[in-house]
Design a protein around this motif. Structure first.
Motif, short mmCIF file in Angstrom:
data_model
loop_
_atom_site.label_atom_id
_atom_site.label_comp_id
_atom_site.label_asym_id
_atom_site.label_seq_id
_atom_site.Cartn_x
_atom_site.Cartn_y
_atom_site.Cartn_z
N LEU A 76 48.25 17.88 78.49
CA LEU A 76 49.37 19.02 78.77
C LEU A 76 49.92 19.37 77.52
O LEU A 76 50.21 20.48 77.23
CB LEU A 76 50.42 18.19 79.83
N GLY A 77 50.19 18.53 76.49
CA GLY A 77 50.83 18.81 75.23
C GLY A 77 49.90 19.63 74.65
O GLY A 77 50.24 20.55 73.85
N SER A 78 48.64 19.39 74.77
CA SER A 78 47.49 20.43 74.12
C SER A 78 47.36 21.70 74.76
O SER A 78 47.59 22.81 73.81
CB SER A 78 46.31 19.90 74.17
N THR A 79 47.66 21.96 76.00
CA THR A 79 47.78 23.29 76.62
C THR A 79 49.11 24.03 76.09
O THR A 79 48.95 25.20 75.70
CB THR A 79 47.81 23.02 78.05
N PHE A 80 50.16 23.25 76.24
CA PHE A 80 51.51 23.95 75.51
C PHE A 80 51.19 24.35 74.08
O PHE A 80 51.60 25.49 73.89
CB PHE A 80 52.57 23.12 75.59
N ALA A 81 50.58 23.61 73.37
CA ALA A 81 50.62 23.96 72.07
C ALA A 81 49.53 25.15 71.81
O ALA A 81 49.84 25.89 70.72
CB ALA A 81 49.96 22.69 71.03
N ASP A 82 48.59 25.10 72.55
CA ASP A 82 47.52 26.12 72.28
C ASP A 82 47.76 27.30 72.74
O ASP A 82 47.30 28.40 72.29
CB ASP A 82 46.45 25.73 73.25
N SER A 130 54.00 15.71 58.04
CA SER A 130 53.14 14.63 57.48
C SER A 130 53.10 13.29 58.02
O SER A 130 52.19 12.64 57.74
CB SER A 130 53.54 14.53 56.01
N PHE A 131 53.99 12.97 58.99
CA PHE A 131 53.91 11.90 59.85
C PHE A 131 53.38 12.01 61.04
O PHE A 131 52.91 11.08 61.94
CB PHE A 131 55.23 11.42 60.04
N ALA A 132 52.61 13.33 61.25
CA ALA A 132 52.02 13.61 62.37
C ALA A 132 50.56 13.98 62.27
O ALA A 132 50.47 14.34 61.26
CB ALA A 132 52.61 14.77 63.23
N SER A 133 49.76 13.62 63.26
CA SER A 133 48.29 14.06 63.29
C SER A 133 48.42 15.38 64.06
O SER A 133 49.27 15.58 64.80
CB SER A 133 47.44 12.93 63.88
N ILE A 134 47.31 16.19 63.78
CA ILE A 134 47.31 17.59 64.18
C ILE A 134 45.89 17.67 65.01
O ILE A 134 44.84 17.38 64.46
CB ILE A 134 47.44 18.72 63.35
N ASN A 135 45.93 17.81 66.47
CA ASN A 135 44.62 18.08 66.98
C ASN A 135 44.02 19.19 66.92
O ASN A 135 44.58 20.18 66.27
CB ASN A 135 44.71 17.33 68.39
N SER A 136 42.96 19.73 67.70
CA SER A 136 42.26 21.18 67.76
C SER A 136 43.07 21.98 68.39
O SER A 136 42.84 23.22 68.36
CB SER A 136 40.84 20.74 68.60
N SER A 137 43.93 21.72 68.98
CA SER A 137 44.83 22.72 69.80
C SER A 137 46.28 22.84 68.99
O SER A 137 47.24 23.47 69.56
CB SER A 137 45.38 22.54 71.35
N ASP A 138 46.27 22.33 67.74
CA ASP A 138 47.61 22.28 66.97
C ASP A 138 48.72 21.91 67.58
O ASP A 138 49.93 21.86 67.14
CB ASP A 138 47.91 23.85 66.66
N LEU A 139 48.30 20.68 68.38
CA LEU A 139 49.48 19.73 68.90
C LEU A 139 49.97 18.90 67.65
O LEU A 139 48.97 18.13 67.36
CB LEU A 139 49.05 19.01 70.14
#
Length: 312
Positions: A76-82, A130-139
């Motif tokens: 769901l987070g990836s969908t929103f970010a994408d 910098s404290f966050a990781s970023i996935n393939s959907s820019d989440l």
């Protein structure tokens, strides 16, 4: 102004279908508009992209473990970010076994929410990011401090400090909660959230847990979360569910709570990082519909705006 509107309407370009039979005919010279399915997709995208003028927080909860809560939060987070143009962050607030980075992307240096809370000089977005990781959907994903060596669980106070920092830099927050609604961090999440996704498997026990969760929220002064809740029914097995999905939907319909079915998907069942590009189209659509159902609850920034003037 009326004449200008008529001119604009008369000369408005028409979107042309690019898929299916309509798309094939358009390629050979026809000028066919969008199909009903394509129109619904455009409308759904418009809802998901509704503008936020204040930070909005969505809690993803379940009182039973292993029901697909973290997977739902990741997808769901990836969908929103994408699909949205603003900043979206997912927060792992599970004090016991935070697994959200496994379903999204681990931080390259292992930084967590606790490191964010203890840091200084966080005025710039780049410092917080910098404290966050970023996935393939820019989440963006903030990990829980839980590890096998941890001696202190994530606390409600730590979460409160972290979310105060994140609210200054992100528009939409999704929070993956633990199973204990009485622990301090989940309590802090619920009392700072604007909406909630209640995740349940397609089983009798899961539905009882979802109903109990909504009743608990209602009896503890969180009626506003119940009013903005959506029930995600997760189909965890490839085979047909033993219980009747339509019966579950009708049950929550009597309480005027919307439901969305997340079908079984082999990629989600793998248990690794969720990549929207690897989901079946039916599963992608399910998460888009879930996102749209939640976005319909976003505050209407035009309400009471009045006449703000315009070109003369």
């Amino acid at each position: 102004m009326d004449l200008l509107a008529e001119i604009t309407a008369a000369n408005r370009a028409k979107l042309r279908s690019s898929s299916g039979m309509r798309g094939a005919l358009n390629k050979v010279g026809f000028n066919l508009g969008l199909s009903p399915a394509e129109q619904r997709a455009q409308e759904r995208l418009g809802v998901i992209r509704r503008q936020l003028t204040t930070t909005y927080q969505i809690a993803v909860v379940s009182v039973k473990g292993g029901v697909g809560r973290t997977t739902t939060a990741a997808a769901l987070g990836s969908t929103f970010a994408d699909l949205r143009a603003d900043r979206v962050v997912a927060i792992d607030a599970n004090p016991d076994f935070g697994d959200l980075p496994t379903r999204t992307r681990p931080h390259p240096y292992g930084l967590t929410l606790r490191d964010l809370v203890q840091a200084s000089n966080l005025e710039a977005f780049s410092a917080v990011q910098s404290f966050a990781s970023i996935n393939s959907s820019d989440l963006a994903v903030i990990a829980s401090p839980w590890t096998t060596e941890a001696v202190q669980a994530l606390s409600g106070q730590e979460y409160g400090t972290a979310v105060e920092i994140l609210r200054r830099h992100y528009n939409l927050l999704l929070v993956d909660c633990g199973t204990g609604v009485l622990d301090s961090v989940t309590n802090a999440v619920l009392h700072t959230s604007n909406a909630v996704v209640v995740v349940t498997p397609a089983s009798v026990g899961g539905v009882k847990g979802a109903v109990a969760t909504l009743n608990w929220l209602n009896s503890h002064g969180l009626q506003h979360l119940v009013a903005k809740s959506v029930v995600a029914i997760v189909q965890q097995q490839r085979s047909k569910p033993i219980v009747d999905i339509e019966a579950i939907e009708k049950l929550f319909e009597t309480a005027q709570r919307p439901t969305r079915l997340v079908p079984y998907d082999a990629h989600l069942a793998e248990g690794g990082e969720v990549d929207l590009r690897l989901l079946e189209r039916e599963t992608q659509l399910a998460f888009e519909e879930l996102a749209a159902a939640l976005a319909e609850g976003f505050p209407n920034y035009l309400a009471g705006a009045g006449d703000r003037g315009g070109w003369r």
